[in-house]
Each structure stands twice: as C-alpha cells, then as structure tokens.
Design a protein around this motif. Structure first.
Motif, PDB file in Angstrom:
ATOM      1  N   ALA A 131       0.859  -1.222   0.075  1.00  0.00           N
ATOM      2  CA  ALA A 131      -0.250  -0.018   0.163  1.00  0.00           C
ATOM      3  C   ALA A 131       0.715   1.180   0.056  1.00  0.00           C
ATOM      4  O   ALA A 131       2.001   1.250   0.515  1.00  0.00           O
ATOM      5  CB  ALA A 131      -0.977  -0.012   1.296  1.00  0.00           C
ATOM      6  N   GLY A 132       0.533   2.169  -0.502  1.00  0.00           N
ATOM      7  CA  GLY A 132       1.462   3.594  -0.583  1.00  0.00           C
ATOM      8  C   GLY A 132       0.716   4.392  -1.825  1.00  0.00           C
ATOM      9  O   GLY A 132      -0.295   4.290  -2.186  1.00  0.00           O
ATOM     10  N   VAL A 133       1.765   5.230  -2.323  1.00  0.00           N
ATOM     11  CA  VAL A 133       1.289   6.398  -3.239  1.00  0.00           C
ATOM     12  C   VAL A 133       2.228   6.073  -4.515  1.00  0.00           C
ATOM     13  O   VAL A 133       3.644   6.072  -4.199  1.00  0.00           O
ATOM     14  CB  VAL A 133       1.371   7.698  -2.803  1.00  0.00           C
ATOM     15  N   LEU A 134       1.606   5.882  -5.963  1.00  0.00           N
ATOM     16  CA  LEU A 134       2.483   6.071  -6.905  1.00  0.00           C
ATOM     17  C   LEU A 134       2.457   7.357  -7.483  1.00  0.00           C
ATOM     18  O   LEU A 134       1.388   7.716  -8.044  1.00  0.00           O
ATOM     19  CB  LEU A 134       1.896   4.860  -7.985  1.00  0.00           C
ATOM     20  N   PRO A 135       3.442   8.515  -7.104  1.00  0.00           N
ATOM     21  CA  PRO A 135       3.430   9.599  -7.868  1.00  0.00           C
ATOM     22  C   PRO A 135       3.393   9.886  -9.065  1.00  0.00           C
ATOM     23  O   PRO A 135       4.188   9.027  -9.854  1.00  0.00           O
ATOM     24  CB  PRO A 135       4.711  10.249  -7.144  1.00  0.00           C
ATOM     25  N   LEU A 136       2.731  10.426  -9.731  1.00  0.00           N
ATOM     26  CA  LEU A 136       2.693  10.647 -11.256  1.00  0.00           C
ATOM     27  C   LEU A 136       3.092  12.371 -11.511  1.00  0.00           C
ATOM     28  O   LEU A 136       2.596  13.211 -10.663  1.00  0.00           O
ATOM     29  CB  LEU A 136       1.298  10.658 -11.719  1.00  0.00           C
ATOM     30  N   GLU A 137       3.678  12.391 -12.450  1.00  0.00           N
ATOM     31  CA  GLU A 137       4.076  13.853 -12.894  1.00  0.00           C
ATOM     32  C   GLU A 137       4.085  14.075 -14.420  1.00  0.00           C
ATOM     33  O   GLU A 137       4.413  12.934 -15.140  1.00  0.00           O
ATOM     34  CB  GLU A 137       5.371  14.560 -12.145  1.00  0.00           C
ATOM     35  N   THR A 138       3.840  15.204 -15.046  1.00  0.00           N
ATOM     36  CA  THR A 138       4.354  15.514 -16.391  1.00  0.00           C
ATOM     37  C   THR A 138       5.642  16.251 -16.363  1.00  0.00           C
ATOM     38  O   THR A 138       5.821  16.886 -15.727  1.00  0.00           O
ATOM     39  CB  THR A 138       3.334  16.429 -16.860  1.00  0.00           C
ATOM     40  N   VAL A 139       6.601  15.421 -17.159  1.00  0.00           N
ATOM     41  CA  VAL A 139       7.883  15.807 -17.195  1.00  0.00           C
ATOM     42  C   VAL A 139       8.247  16.532 -18.686  1.00  0.00           C
ATOM     43  O   VAL A 139       8.263  15.633 -19.464  1.00  0.00           O
ATOM     44  CB  VAL A 139       9.180  15.113 -16.716  1.00  0.00           C
ATOM     45  N   ALA A 140       8.775  17.623 -18.965  1.00  0.00           N
ATOM     46  CA  ALA A 140       9.009  18.055 -20.115  1.00  0.00           C
ATOM     47  C   ALA A 140      10.161  17.366 -20.405  1.00  0.00           C
ATOM     48  O   ALA A 140      11.368  17.003 -19.885  1.00  0.00           O
ATOM     49  CB  ALA A 140       9.387  19.538 -20.158  1.00  0.00           C
ATOM     50  N   GLN A 141      10.410  16.849 -21.946  1.00  0.00           N
ATOM     51  CA  GLN A 141      11.603  15.984 -22.282  1.00  0.00           C
ATOM     52  C   GLN A 141      12.227  17.211 -23.268  1.00  0.00           C
ATOM     53  O   GLN A 141      11.910  18.285 -23.561  1.00  0.00           O
ATOM     54  CB  GLN A 141      11.139  14.876 -23.087  1.00  0.00           C
ATOM     55  N   PRO A 142      13.477  16.765 -23.845  1.00  0.00           N
ATOM     56  CA  PRO A 142      14.296  17.764 -24.604  1.00  0.00           C
ATOM     57  C   PRO A 142      13.482  18.168 -25.683  1.00  0.00           C
ATOM     58  O   PRO A 142      12.818  17.264 -26.475  1.00  0.00           O
ATOM     59  CB  PRO A 142      15.608  17.158 -24.877  1.00  0.00           C
ATOM     60  N   PRO A 143      13.570  19.470 -26.209  1.00  0.00           N
ATOM     61  CA  PRO A 143      12.864  19.803 -27.142  1.00  0.00           C
ATOM     62  C   PRO A 143      13.145  19.252 -28.587  1.00  0.00           C
ATOM     63  O   PRO A 143      14.450  19.107 -28.755  1.00  0.00           O
ATOM     64  CB  PRO A 143      13.158  21.382 -27.375  1.00  0.00           C
ATOM     65  N   GLN A 144      12.251  18.933 -29.346  1.00  0.00           N
ATOM     66  CA  GLN A 144      12.511  18.178 -30.650  1.00  0.00           C
ATOM     67  C   GLN A 144      12.217  19.078 -31.970  1.00  0.00           C
ATOM     68  O   GLN A 144      10.954  19.528 -32.089  1.00  0.00           O
ATOM     69  CB  GLN A 144      11.504  16.843 -31.120  1.00  0.00           C
ATOM     70  N   PRO A 145      13.159  19.563 -32.666  1.00  0.00           N
ATOM     71  CA  PRO A 145      12.967  20.745 -33.759  1.00  0.00           C
ATOM     72  C   PRO A 145      12.001  19.960 -34.798  1.00  0.00           C
ATOM     73  O   PRO A 145      12.278  18.844 -35.114  1.00  0.00           O
ATOM     74  CB  PRO A 145      14.360  21.002 -33.937  1.00  0.00           C
ATOM     75  N   ASP A 146      11.260  20.733 -35.532  1.00  0.00           N
ATOM     76  CA  ASP A 146      10.421  20.536 -36.276  1.00  0.00           C
ATOM     77  C   ASP A 146      11.367  20.016 -37.839  1.00  0.00           C
ATOM     78  O   ASP A 146      12.383  20.853 -37.802  1.00  0.00           O
ATOM     79  CB  ASP A 146       9.644  21.733 -36.941  1.00  0.00           C
ATOM     80  N   ALA A 147      10.937  19.101 -38.431  1.00  0.00           N
ATOM     81  CA  ALA A 147      11.762  18.714 -39.596  1.00  0.00           C
ATOM     82  C   ALA A 147      11.984  19.818 -40.588  1.00  0.00           C
ATOM     83  O   ALA A 147      13.168  19.813 -41.284  1.00  0.00           O
ATOM     84  CB  ALA A 147      11.231  17.384 -40.488  1.00  0.00           C
ATOM     85  N   ARG A 148      11.301  20.738 -40.593  1.00  0.00           N
ATOM     86  CA  ARG A 148      11.265  21.930 -41.711  1.00  0.00           C
ATOM     87  C   ARG A 148      11.894  23.189 -40.938  1.00  0.00           C
ATOM     88  O   ARG A 148      11.576  24.303 -41.634  1.00  0.00           O
ATOM     89  CB  ARG A 148       9.871  22.010 -42.221  1.00  0.00           C
ATOM     90  N   LEU A 149      12.294  23.215 -39.686  1.00  0.00           N
ATOM     91  CA  LEU A 149      12.768  24.236 -39.104  1.00  0.00           C
ATOM     92  C   LEU A 149      14.035  24.848 -40.048  1.00  0.00           C
ATOM     93  O   LEU A 149      14.805  24.245 -40.255  1.00  0.00           O
ATOM     94  CB  LEU A 149      13.344  23.694 -37.497  1.00  0.00           C
ATOM     95  N   LYS A 150      13.920  26.406 -39.844  1.00  0.00           N
ATOM     96  CA  LYS A 150      15.051  26.898 -40.728  1.00  0.00           C
ATOM     97  C   LYS A 150      16.340  26.504 -40.094  1.00  0.00           C
ATOM     98  O   LYS A 150      16.445  27.104 -38.879  1.00  0.00           O
ATOM     99  CB  LYS A 150      14.830  28.321 -40.757  1.00  0.00           C
ATOM    100  N   ARG A 151      17.325  26.262 -40.676  1.00  0.00           N
ATOM    101  CA  ARG A 151      18.635  25.984 -40.157  1.00  0.00           C
ATOM    102  C   ARG A 151      19.221  27.119 -39.602  1.00  0.00           C
ATOM    103  O   ARG A 151      19.252  28.269 -39.850  1.00  0.00           O
ATOM    104  CB  ARG A 151      19.658  25.726 -41.212  1.00  0.00           C
ATOM    105  N   GLY A 152      19.767  26.974 -38.212  1.00  0.00           N
ATOM    106  CA  GLY A 152      20.360  27.962 -37.778  1.00  0.00           C
ATOM    107  C   GLY A 152      19.472  28.883 -36.617  1.00  0.00           C
ATOM    108  O   GLY A 152      19.684  29.816 -35.834  1.00  0.00           O
TER     109      GLY A 152
END
Length: 164
Positions: A131-152
């Motif tokens: 018995a106990g608690v299973l903590p849940l959280e939303t965690v941001a992951q590293p940003p993933q650039p769009d495939a068509r993001l302008k270089r630089g």
C-alpha cells in the motif's frame, strides 16, 4: 482555457456547437483536475487518487471585442509557454473568425485537493498487501525541432529553461 485575473477564457472552433450553446447564456460548469498520484490501499474500496481540482460555475459570454479576444488568445499562448506569444506570428483575420472565445467570470469557484497515503480500515493494516502512493508527474523532455525548421534557428530561452 486561460485565466486572466478574475476571468476564465475558453476557446475553440467557431463551428463548435458546444461553444455556440454556451455563448447563449446557459449555465456552465468547467472542471480542471490534475492527478498527482495513485493511492493504493490494502482494499479495493479504499483506493483513491491524489489530485488538485477546481470547479467553476457561471454563465459565459461571447467575447466580441477584438482587443479582448486578442488578449484572450495571448493568455492561452502564454499559459502554455510564457514568452511564446512575442515570438510567433499573430492570428490572421481568417484565424480570428475561425476561433470562438468565451469569457467566464470567476465568481463561483470551488477548489479541492487530496494528498497523502491510503486510509485503510484498521483491520486491513495487517494484510500482506503493498500500500502507498505512486506519484505521477508530467515532465518536459528535450525539445525536438520540426523537420522543416530553418537551419540556424536558435532554441528560445523559455524552452531551454522550461519548468512548471
């Protein structure tokens, strides 16, 4: 949704039947809940969740003033990611026409929070069941650039340092 002071703004498609109905002055109930953990008791009956919840009751009105509507759209964007509004293209006239915004005054609001572990029947504390608690959280992951993001294109500071 987004909050500005004592006003909650809701938005969606201008074709939304639900929003059209709500804009007609019918009573509305908006509920927002964040689940923070699963509370596992020794009996199925006493299982629960840890959460933060708010319930808002009232009557929404259609936002027709262009400045208030634009302000509400800014609130939505900034609530998701502070600083983003100033980086992005502003809505076009067509996009504004396709978006309905409602304003709901925060006059009747109730908040509830549940924290802590399970509360079992006294006789159940001796059972060999985890018995106990299973903590849940939303965690941001590293940003993933769009495939068509302008270089630089640099990663904005609000993404480098993102936290809730």
């Amino acid at each position: 949704y987004g909050r500005a002071g004592d006003m909650l703004y809701l938005h969606g498609s201008a074709a939304s039947r639900m929003l059209h109905t709500l804009s007609g002055g019918v009573p509305v109930c908006v509920t927002v809940t964040h689940v923070d953990g699963l509370v596992l008791a020794r009996s199925a009956f006493h299982h629960s969740v840890n959460y933060r919840s708010v319930v808002i009751l009232g009557t929404a009105r259609l936002v027709e003033d262009p400045a208030e509507k634009m302000g509400a759209l800014r609130v939505f964007t900034e609530q998701v990611l502070k600083g983003r509004w100033d980086d992005v293209r502003q809505p076009t006239e067509q996009e504004l026409k396709g978006t309905m915004v409602l304003a709901l005054p925060l006059e009747e609001v109730s908040a509830k929070v549940r924290t802590g572990g399970p509360v079992d029947d006294e006789a159940d504390y001796g059972l060999p069941v985890w018995a106990g608690v299973l903590p849940l959280e939303t965690v941001a992951q590293p940003p993933q650039p769009d495939a068509r993001l302008k270089r630089g294109t640099p990663l904005p500071a609000y993404l480098k340092n993102y936290s809730r």
